[in-house]
Design a protein around this motif. Structure first.
Motif, short mmCIF file in Angstrom:
data_model
loop_
_atom_site.label_atom_id
_atom_site.label_comp_id
_atom_site.label_asym_id
_atom_site.label_seq_id
_atom_site.Cartn_x
_atom_site.Cartn_y
_atom_site.Cartn_z
N ARG A 251 0.82 -1.21 0.00
CA ARG A 251 0.00 0.00 0.00
C ARG A 251 0.86 1.26 0.00
N ALA A 252 2.02 1.20 0.65
CA ALA A 252 2.93 2.36 0.63
C ALA A 252 3.39 2.65 -0.78
N GLY A 253 3.63 1.60 -1.58
CA GLY A 253 4.01 1.79 -2.97
C GLY A 253 2.91 2.47 -3.76
N ASP A 254 1.66 2.09 -3.52
CA ASP A 254 0.54 2.71 -4.22
C ASP A 254 0.40 4.19 -3.86
N LEU A 255 0.86 4.57 -2.69
CA LEU A 255 0.78 5.97 -2.25
C LEU A 255 1.94 6.82 -2.76
N GLY A 256 2.85 6.21 -3.53
CA GLY A 256 3.98 6.94 -4.09
C GLY A 256 5.21 6.96 -3.21
N TRP A 257 5.27 6.07 -2.24
CA TRP A 257 6.40 6.05 -1.31
C TRP A 257 7.41 4.96 -1.66
N THR A 258 7.52 4.64 -2.94
CA THR A 258 8.40 3.54 -3.34
C THR A 258 9.85 3.80 -2.97
N ARG A 259 10.37 4.97 -3.32
CA ARG A 259 11.78 5.26 -3.05
C ARG A 259 12.05 5.35 -1.55
N SER A 260 11.23 6.10 -0.85
CA SER A 260 11.45 6.23 0.59
C SER A 260 11.24 4.90 1.30
N GLY A 261 10.27 4.12 0.85
CA GLY A 261 10.04 2.82 1.46
C GLY A 261 11.19 1.86 1.22
N THR A 262 11.79 1.94 0.03
CA THR A 262 12.94 1.08 -0.29
C THR A 262 14.14 1.46 0.57
N ILE A 263 14.42 2.74 0.69
CA ILE A 263 15.55 3.19 1.52
C ILE A 263 15.33 2.80 2.97
N ALA A 264 14.09 2.97 3.46
CA ALA A 264 13.78 2.58 4.84
C ALA A 264 13.99 1.08 5.06
N SER A 265 13.62 0.27 4.06
CA SER A 265 13.80 -1.18 4.17
C SER A 265 15.27 -1.53 4.31
N HIS A 266 16.13 -0.87 3.54
CA HIS A 266 17.56 -1.18 3.59
C HIS A 266 18.19 -0.65 4.88
N LEU A 267 17.72 0.47 5.37
CA LEU A 267 18.20 0.97 6.66
C LEU A 267 17.81 0.02 7.80
N VAL B 6 12.82 -9.63 13.48
CA VAL B 6 11.59 -9.03 12.93
C VAL B 6 11.93 -7.84 12.04
N LEU B 7 12.84 -6.98 12.49
CA LEU B 7 13.22 -5.81 11.69
C LEU B 7 13.87 -6.25 10.37
N LEU B 8 14.69 -7.29 10.42
CA LEU B 8 15.31 -7.78 9.20
C LEU B 8 14.27 -8.29 8.22
N ASP B 9 13.31 -9.06 8.72
CA ASP B 9 12.28 -9.60 7.84
C ASP B 9 11.42 -8.50 7.23
N ILE B 10 11.12 -7.46 8.02
CA ILE B 10 10.36 -6.33 7.47
C ILE B 10 11.15 -5.66 6.35
N GLY B 11 12.46 -5.47 6.57
CA GLY B 11 13.29 -4.87 5.54
C GLY B 11 13.34 -5.69 4.28
N VAL B 12 13.47 -7.01 4.42
CA VAL B 12 13.56 -7.88 3.24
C VAL B 12 12.25 -7.90 2.47
N VAL B 13 11.13 -8.08 3.17
CA VAL B 13 9.85 -8.13 2.47
C VAL B 13 9.49 -6.76 1.91
N GLY B 14 9.95 -5.70 2.55
CA GLY B 14 9.70 -4.36 2.02
C GLY B 14 10.38 -4.16 0.69
N ASP B 15 11.67 -4.48 0.62
CA ASP B 15 12.38 -4.36 -0.66
C ASP B 15 11.76 -5.26 -1.71
N HIS B 16 11.46 -6.50 -1.34
CA HIS B 16 10.95 -7.45 -2.32
C HIS B 16 9.59 -7.03 -2.86
N ASN B 17 8.70 -6.60 -1.97
CA ASN B 17 7.36 -6.25 -2.41
C ASN B 17 7.36 -5.00 -3.28
#
Length: 345
Positions: free
Chosen positions: A217-233, A265-276
């Motif tokens: 849903r974050a991607g649909d809201l236009g947060w793809t770049r920020s969401g990707t960076i947050a996932s890697h952080l 948990v944080l690692l899994d959120i980061g991985v699924v965030g980047d993947h999704n």
């Protein structure tokens, strides 16, 4: 290993068929083959035959990745992140829960029973999708050899695919690195876990996988770049936290275990965030090539996972848990560099 090798072959050689053949029929046939293979595995008379059957089972189970373009094609572009997130959420939760479930069934009834249960589940899934899944007929004018040959052309000409596949490979390498080595760390002091306790610890990963639909849903809201960076952080922070938790600086076993769990948990959120977010991006590229795009993306994703699993053993032997976490941090930093240099979208 045999199952994962078959899965990889399926991603590169079977999933692209989604751009050539009617998708519902293809999915149902592949899952039907998987159900039959699981039954055969339960009754395999020898180890050699079992390996062959498991290879076929793995290849047939790659059908899940044909469901992603089917789901994406059913909704407008502005809703694809949510839909892909829902599908991938189910996939990731299934991956996380599969190990402890397999351990429980095998411990109680033996390894053959696990494949019997798998066959039953696959049969139910096949019948359900045969009745409910809509048809998707791709617009294809090529033959199968040309289709497979075009995989390299797609990778060479689509920069979004290359960048997203690279960060997905790095995140999956970090994921495999952690979950391969953490079992070794939990067996040591101060935890001294047995196999069943390690399986229970693996369940904490389900909390991270549950965040997958929210990322879509974050991607649909236009947060793809920020969401990707947050996932890697999050990945970098997770390995920093688990590295500290697994060191001698934390003297309380309970606190150390809690910190390890939070880091997982944080690692899994980061991985699924980047993947999704990556899956959403590539499913917006070429409607006529969704099967090939998804096959390439996930194939390279699992290639990164294989490298991470291999690196875990080397790192553990060379420097123990700290070496493992340093490599995980390096994977996260490398993904951030791709974000910065490549202008990830």
């Amino acid at each position: 290993m045999a199952t994962l090798l078959g899965y990889s072959v399926g991603l590169f050689l079977l999933v692209p068929l989604a751009d050539l053949l009617e998708n519902r029929k293809l999915i149902v046939r592949m899952l039907g083959c998987a159900a039959v293979s699981a039954i055969a595995a339960a009754f395999a008379p020898s180890a050699a035959l079992l390996l062959v059957i498991l290879f076929i089972l793995g290849a047939a189970c790659s059908a899940i990745h044909i469901l992603v373009p089917v789901a994406a094609s059913m909704v407008p572009p502005e809703q694809r992140g949510r839909v892909i997130g829902d599908v991938m959420g189910g996939l990731m939760i299934g991956i996380v829960l599969s190990r402890p479930l397999a351990s429980i069934i095998t411990d109680a009834f033996g390894w053959r029973a696990f494949y019997g249960v798998s066959a039953f589940a696959l049969a139910i899934l096949t019948l359900t999708l045969a009745a409910r899944l809509p048809k998707r007929q791709p617009v294809a004018s090529s033959n199968y050899p040309t289709l497979i040959a075009s995989l390299w052309h797609l990778l060479r000409t689509e920069p979004v695919l290359r960048r997203r596949a690279l960060t997905a490979s790095l995140t999956m390498a970090a994921f495999s690195l952690f979950w391969t080595a953490v079992a070794l760390r939990l067996m040591q002091s101060p935890f001294e876990f047995d196999q069943s306790e390690i399986a229970l610890f693996a369940l904490v990963g389900a909390a991270g996988a549950a965040a997958t639909p929210l990322v879509g849903r974050a991607g649909d809201l236009g947060w793809t770049r920020s969401g990707t960076i947050a996932s890697h952080l999050l990945m970098v922070g997770a390995f920093g936290l688990t590295g500290w938790a697994g060191s001698s600086h934390v003297t309380t076993p309970l606190l150390s275990l809690l910190l390890m769990g939070v880091g997982a948990v944080l690692l899994d959120i980061g991985v699924v965030g980047d993947h999704n977010l990556g899956r959403r991006a590539i499913n917006l590229l070429r409607p006529e090539a969704l099967g090939r795009l998804n096959g390439l993306f996930v194939g390279l994703f699992f290639l990164g996972g294989a490298i991470g699993a291999a690196a875990a053993g080397i790192a553990w032997t060379a420097g123990g848990w700290i070496a493992v976490c340093l490599i995980g941090v390096a994977c996260g930093i490398a993904a951030l560099l791709v974000d910065w240099i490549g202008g990830i979208t």
